[in-house]
Design a protein around this motif. Structure first.
Motif, short mmCIF file in Angstrom:
data_model
loop_
_atom_site.label_atom_id
_atom_site.label_comp_id
_atom_site.label_asym_id
_atom_site.label_seq_id
_atom_site.Cartn_x
_atom_site.Cartn_y
_atom_site.Cartn_z
N LEU A 292 0.74 -1.13 0.03
CA LEU A 292 -0.19 -0.07 -0.08
C LEU A 292 0.91 1.25 -0.08
O LEU A 292 0.51 2.30 -0.31
N SER A 293 2.07 1.11 0.45
CA SER A 293 3.09 2.24 0.57
C SER A 293 4.35 1.81 -0.03
O SER A 293 4.71 1.14 0.17
N PRO A 294 4.94 2.74 -0.59
CA PRO A 294 6.36 2.44 -0.80
C PRO A 294 7.65 2.46 0.23
O PRO A 294 7.18 2.65 1.37
N VAL A 295 8.63 1.78 0.14
CA VAL A 295 9.61 1.47 1.17
C VAL A 295 10.38 2.81 1.05
O VAL A 295 11.03 3.25 0.09
N TYR A 296 10.50 3.28 2.49
CA TYR A 296 11.49 4.36 2.51
C TYR A 296 12.72 4.12 3.43
O TYR A 296 12.51 3.01 4.18
N ASN A 297 13.57 4.99 3.45
CA ASN A 297 14.94 4.73 4.28
C ASN A 297 14.54 4.58 5.65
O ASN A 297 15.14 3.77 6.48
N GLU A 298 13.61 5.48 5.97
CA GLU A 298 13.27 5.54 7.52
C GLU A 298 12.30 4.23 7.99
O GLU A 298 12.35 3.81 9.20
N ASP A 299 11.99 3.27 7.05
CA ASP A 299 11.39 2.21 7.56
C ASP A 299 12.30 0.94 8.07
O ASP A 299 11.91 0.14 8.77
N TYR A 300 13.59 1.15 7.82
CA TYR A 300 14.50 0.47 8.15
C TYR A 300 15.09 0.50 9.82
O TYR A 300 15.61 -0.42 10.40
N LYS A 301 14.57 1.74 10.47
CA LYS A 301 15.00 2.03 11.72
C LYS A 301 14.51 0.85 12.69
O LYS A 301 15.33 0.71 13.79
N ASP A 302 13.49 0.39 12.43
CA ASP A 302 13.19 -0.50 13.51
C ASP A 302 13.30 -2.09 13.14
O ASP A 302 12.73 -2.96 13.78
N VAL A 303 13.85 -2.33 12.02
CA VAL A 303 14.35 -3.61 11.46
C VAL A 303 15.46 -4.09 12.44
O VAL A 303 16.75 -3.44 12.63
N THR A 304 15.27 -5.19 13.21
CA THR A 304 16.25 -5.70 13.97
C THR A 304 16.90 -6.98 13.48
O THR A 304 17.97 -7.50 14.29
N SER A 305 16.47 -7.46 12.52
CA SER A 305 16.99 -8.94 12.20
C SER A 305 16.54 -9.05 10.65
O SER A 305 15.78 -8.45 10.18
N GLY A 306 17.03 -9.99 9.84
CA GLY A 306 16.60 -10.20 8.57
C GLY A 306 17.38 -9.26 7.46
O GLY A 306 18.20 -8.26 7.98
N VAL A 307 17.04 -9.04 6.26
CA VAL A 307 17.59 -8.44 5.22
C VAL A 307 16.81 -7.21 5.21
O VAL A 307 17.15 -6.12 4.36
N GLY A 308 15.72 -6.95 6.09
CA GLY A 308 14.88 -5.65 5.79
C GLY A 308 13.82 -5.91 4.80
O GLY A 308 13.27 -6.85 4.36
N PHE A 309 13.28 -4.83 4.16
CA PHE A 309 12.31 -4.82 3.29
C PHE A 309 12.82 -5.19 1.72
O PHE A 309 13.82 -4.94 1.30
#
Length: 309
Positions: A292-309
């Motif tokens: 529903l929404s694009p991936v932004y750089n700020e979306d990674y701030k809460d990622v603590t494991s895995g490759v991210g989005f």
């Protein structure tokens, strides 16, 4: 048919430390209700299915239903943004200011409009570094400007061609690759469904039915009670790769998505075959999700494991 809270195929696939694919179903909420930059409440989404091991399954009770499936036949992601070439020569830069001057200088009550245009052309050339240009080239550029004016009334004169014909040169386009925008990611997954008993047959039937029902638009009544005036958005989906009771520690994350396409082949064996209760022996289900929404750089701030989005 009311949505069941949790549907699962195969039986007990979510037990132990197995890898599996889970889809939560939620009511659609319009964007910009929380004031977030991305237009959606991404914080609450990360709380629903966080990549953090400690928070991976909290708030699942907020979903209308959770569907648990085996890992898809294909697991891949693709990230992209839009960049495109763009050019802007020195005369175009100066033209922005010259256009403002032309609007001011070209007064309807002034009979000497030609003199006004010529004055603006001279000012335009000075703004583009025209003082350092050979006078003969200045005259050519003036003609090019006149050619542009002729184009307004149906002519077909190319300023670049006119300059090239006269001097053997072209304007430096200052070509650059510029960022143009973001795109919405799309994911296509295929699942092979082969029921082994009556319980799995029932679960598969409900899974297919739930996906179909949840992706369908809803007919609602308006505030005045007139049914059929508006249609409401379908439910939305939160796909997540799981390992046991936590989000998968390596694979990518997916933002809240719409189910924009679904295809079910009930003849997965190549020829029609069913059990005694009519359940097909083998089925192939394909789901197409779009975020529903694009991936932004700020979306990674809460990622603590895995490759991210």
């Amino acid at each position: 048919m009311a949505l069941s809270k949790t549907l699962q195929y195969p039986t007990n696939i979510a037990s132990g430390n197995n890898d599996y694919f889970m889809v939560g179903i939620f009511n659609y909420e319009p964007p910009n209700r929380t004031g977030s930059q991305s237009g959606r409440d991404t914080k609450s989404l990360s709380e629903i299915f966080s990549t953090s091991r400690s928070k991976s399954t909290r708030n699942l009770k907020r979903s209308l239903s959770n569907i648990i499936l085996p890992m898809p036949d294909n697991v891949s992601d693709s990230n992209a943004v839009t960049w495109d070439s763009d050019s802007l020569n020195s005369f175009q830069v100066a033209g922005v200011k010259a256009a403002e001057d032309l609007i001011s200088a070209f007064k309807l009550e002034n009979k000497n409009k030609k003199a006004d245009v010529a004055a603006v052309a001279d000012k335009f050339l000075r703004g583009a570094g025209g003082a350092a240009i050979d006078p003969s080239i200045r005259d050519v550029v003036k003609k090019a400007l006149i050619g542009q004016a002729i184009n307004v009334v149906g002519g077909n004169i190319d300023a670049q061609s006119l300059i090239s014909r006269t001097t053997g040169q072209v304007l430096n386009p200052n070509l650059e690759l510029l960022f143009k925008g973001v795109i919405l990611r799309e994911f296509n997954y295929s699942f092979t469904l082969t029921p082994r008993d009556a319980n799995e047959s029932s679960q598969i039937l409900q899974i297919i039915s739930t996906f179909k029902k949840s992706m369908a638009a809803k007919i609602t009544a308006s505030s005045g009670g007139g049914q059929g005036i508006f249609i409401k958005a379908p439910d939305v989906f939160q796909p997540v790769f799981m390992q046991g009771s936590r989000a998968h520690p390596f694979l990518y994350s997916i933002k809240q998505s719409a189910l924009v396409g679904m295809n079910v082949n009930y003849v997965g064996t190549g020829s029609y075959a069913t059990y005694g209760d009519g359940t097909p022996v083998k089925m192939q289900m394909q789901l197409r999700f779009r975020e529903l929404s694009p991936v932004y750089n700020e979306d990674y701030k809460d990622v603590t494991s895995g490759v991210g989005f």
